[in-house]
Design a protein around this motif. Structure first.
Motif, PDB file in Angstrom:
ATOM      1  N   ARG A  42      31.707  18.245  -2.836  1.00 29.02           N
ATOM      2  CA  ARG A  42      31.208  19.412  -2.266  1.00 29.02           C
ATOM      3  C   ARG A  42      32.705  20.306  -2.420  1.00 29.02           C
ATOM      4  NH1 ARG A  42      28.665  20.072   3.374  1.00 29.02           N
ATOM      5  NH2 ARG A  42      28.907  22.129   2.538  1.00 29.02           N
ATOM      6  N   ALA A  43      32.681  21.394  -2.507  1.00 30.22           N
ATOM      7  CA  ALA A  43      33.841  22.488  -2.758  1.00 30.22           C
ATOM      8  C   ALA A  43      33.368  23.698  -1.966  1.00 30.22           C
ATOM      9  CB  ALA A  43      33.766  23.020  -4.339  1.00 30.22           C
ATOM     10  N   PHE A  44      34.401  24.476  -1.349  1.00 33.11           N
ATOM     11  CA  PHE A  44      34.321  25.469  -0.429  1.00 33.11           C
ATOM     12  C   PHE A  44      35.139  26.755  -1.111  1.00 33.11           C
ATOM     13  CE2 PHE A  44      34.027  21.541   1.490  1.00 33.11           C
ATOM     14  CZ  PHE A  44      32.576  21.779   2.136  1.00 33.11           C
ATOM     15  N   ASN A  45      34.606  27.872  -0.894  1.00 36.18           N
ATOM     16  CA  ASN A  45      35.500  29.206  -1.103  1.00 36.18           C
ATOM     17  C   ASN A  45      36.541  29.336  -0.311  1.00 36.18           C
ATOM     18  OD1 ASN A  45      33.637  29.668  -3.332  1.00 36.18           O
ATOM     19  ND2 ASN A  45      32.186  30.794  -1.989  1.00 36.18           N
ATOM     20  N   TRP A  46      36.742  28.931   0.787  1.00 39.25           N
ATOM     21  CA  TRP A  46      37.514  29.074   1.902  1.00 39.25           C
ATOM     22  C   TRP A  46      38.315  27.562   2.244  1.00 39.25           C
ATOM     23  CZ3 TRP A  46      38.713  34.028   2.245  1.00 39.25           C
ATOM     24  CH2 TRP A  46      37.753  34.871   1.848  1.00 39.25           C
ATOM     25  N   LYS A  47      39.619  27.889   2.490  1.00 34.64           N
ATOM     26  CA  LYS A  47      40.336  26.676   2.793  1.00 34.64           C
ATOM     27  C   LYS A  47      40.067  26.037   4.302  1.00 34.64           C
ATOM     28  CE  LYS A  47      44.856  24.363   2.970  1.00 34.64           C
ATOM     29  NZ  LYS A  47      46.321  24.590   2.667  1.00 34.64           N
ATOM     30  N   ARG A  48      39.683  26.956   5.173  1.00 33.64           N
ATOM     31  CA  ARG A  48      39.462  26.574   6.684  1.00 33.64           C
ATOM     32  C   ARG A  48      38.092  25.768   6.540  1.00 33.64           C
ATOM     33  NH1 ARG A  48      38.944  32.452   7.000  1.00 33.64           N
ATOM     34  NH2 ARG A  48      36.712  32.849   6.630  1.00 33.64           N
ATOM     35  N   ASN A  49      37.192  26.325   5.817  1.00 33.90           N
ATOM     36  CA  ASN A  49      35.874  25.347   5.652  1.00 33.90           C
ATOM     37  C   ASN A  49      36.133  24.025   4.994  1.00 33.90           C
ATOM     38  OD1 ASN A  49      34.904  27.844   6.437  1.00 33.90           O
ATOM     39  ND2 ASN A  49      33.872  28.387   4.722  1.00 33.90           N
ATOM     40  N   LEU A  50      36.931  23.850   4.258  1.00 30.96           N
ATOM     41  CA  LEU A  50      37.395  22.540   3.604  1.00 30.96           C
ATOM     42  C   LEU A  50      37.960  21.606   4.736  1.00 30.96           C
ATOM     43  CD1 LEU A  50      37.614  20.315   1.544  1.00 30.96           C
ATOM     44  CD2 LEU A  50      39.740  21.605   0.836  1.00 30.96           C
ATOM     45  N   THR A  51      38.882  22.192   5.403  1.00 30.07           N
ATOM     46  CA  THR A  51      39.464  21.738   6.694  1.00 30.07           C
ATOM     47  C   THR A  51      38.517  21.162   7.685  1.00 30.07           C
ATOM     48  OG1 THR A  51      41.631  22.891   6.244  1.00 30.07           O
ATOM     49  CG2 THR A  51      41.086  21.882   8.477  1.00 30.07           C
ATOM     50  N   ARG A  52      37.644  22.100   8.037  1.00 30.05           N
ATOM     51  CA  ARG A  52      36.490  21.789   8.808  1.00 30.05           C
ATOM     52  C   ARG A  52      35.593  20.648   8.547  1.00 30.05           C
ATOM     53  NH1 ARG A  52      32.582  25.740   8.094  1.00 30.05           N
ATOM     54  NH2 ARG A  52      31.604  23.584   6.999  1.00 30.05           N
ATOM     55  N   HIS A  53      35.265  20.584   7.050  1.00 30.98           N
ATOM     56  CA  HIS A  53      34.325  19.619   6.532  1.00 30.98           C
ATOM     57  C   HIS A  53      35.331  18.231   6.543  1.00 30.98           C
ATOM     58  CE1 HIS A  53      32.032  17.445   3.460  1.00 30.98           C
ATOM     59  NE2 HIS A  53      33.285  17.320   2.710  1.00 30.98           N
TER      60      HIS A  53
END
Length: 102
Positions: A42-53
């Motif tokens: 998976r890849a995210f546009n926002w770093k905070r979404n990656l952190t939550r993931h």
């Protein structure tokens, strides 16, 4: 100057969002934050979404459970939405498997 303005604004539908999008480069639109887990992808546009993931989802077992059926979720909000949609006549609470209830 009017000819230059017309050239710059050609193809823009009058909104600032469309204008700013037309001026941004393709490299700016492709900034992505990939999950470092090799099995995920998976890849995210926002770093905070990656952190939550990484903190709540990736490689972890579901933490939250519906008290009325066998639905499990990794995020409390997803189980809450399930309760509102499937069990809307019952008391809404989520079972946190790591602590009891929440």
């Amino acid at each position: 100057l009017d000819a230059l303005s017309a050239l710059l604004l050609s193809g823009v539908n009058g909104s600032f969002k469309a204008f700013s999008r037309s001026l941004s480069s393709d490299a700016d639109n492709n900034i992505r934050f990939p999950c470092p887990n090799h099995n995920c992808g998976r890849a995210f546009n926002w770093k905070r979404n990656l952190t939550r993931h990484l903190k709540y989802e990736c490689g972890l077992q579901p933490r939250f459970k519906c008290p009325y059926c066998d639905y499990y979720g990794k995020l409390k909000g997803n189980v809450s939405k399930h309760l509102l949609r499937r069990h809307n006549t019952r008391k809404i609470y989520v079972v946190d498997l790591s602590q009891g209830t929440s």
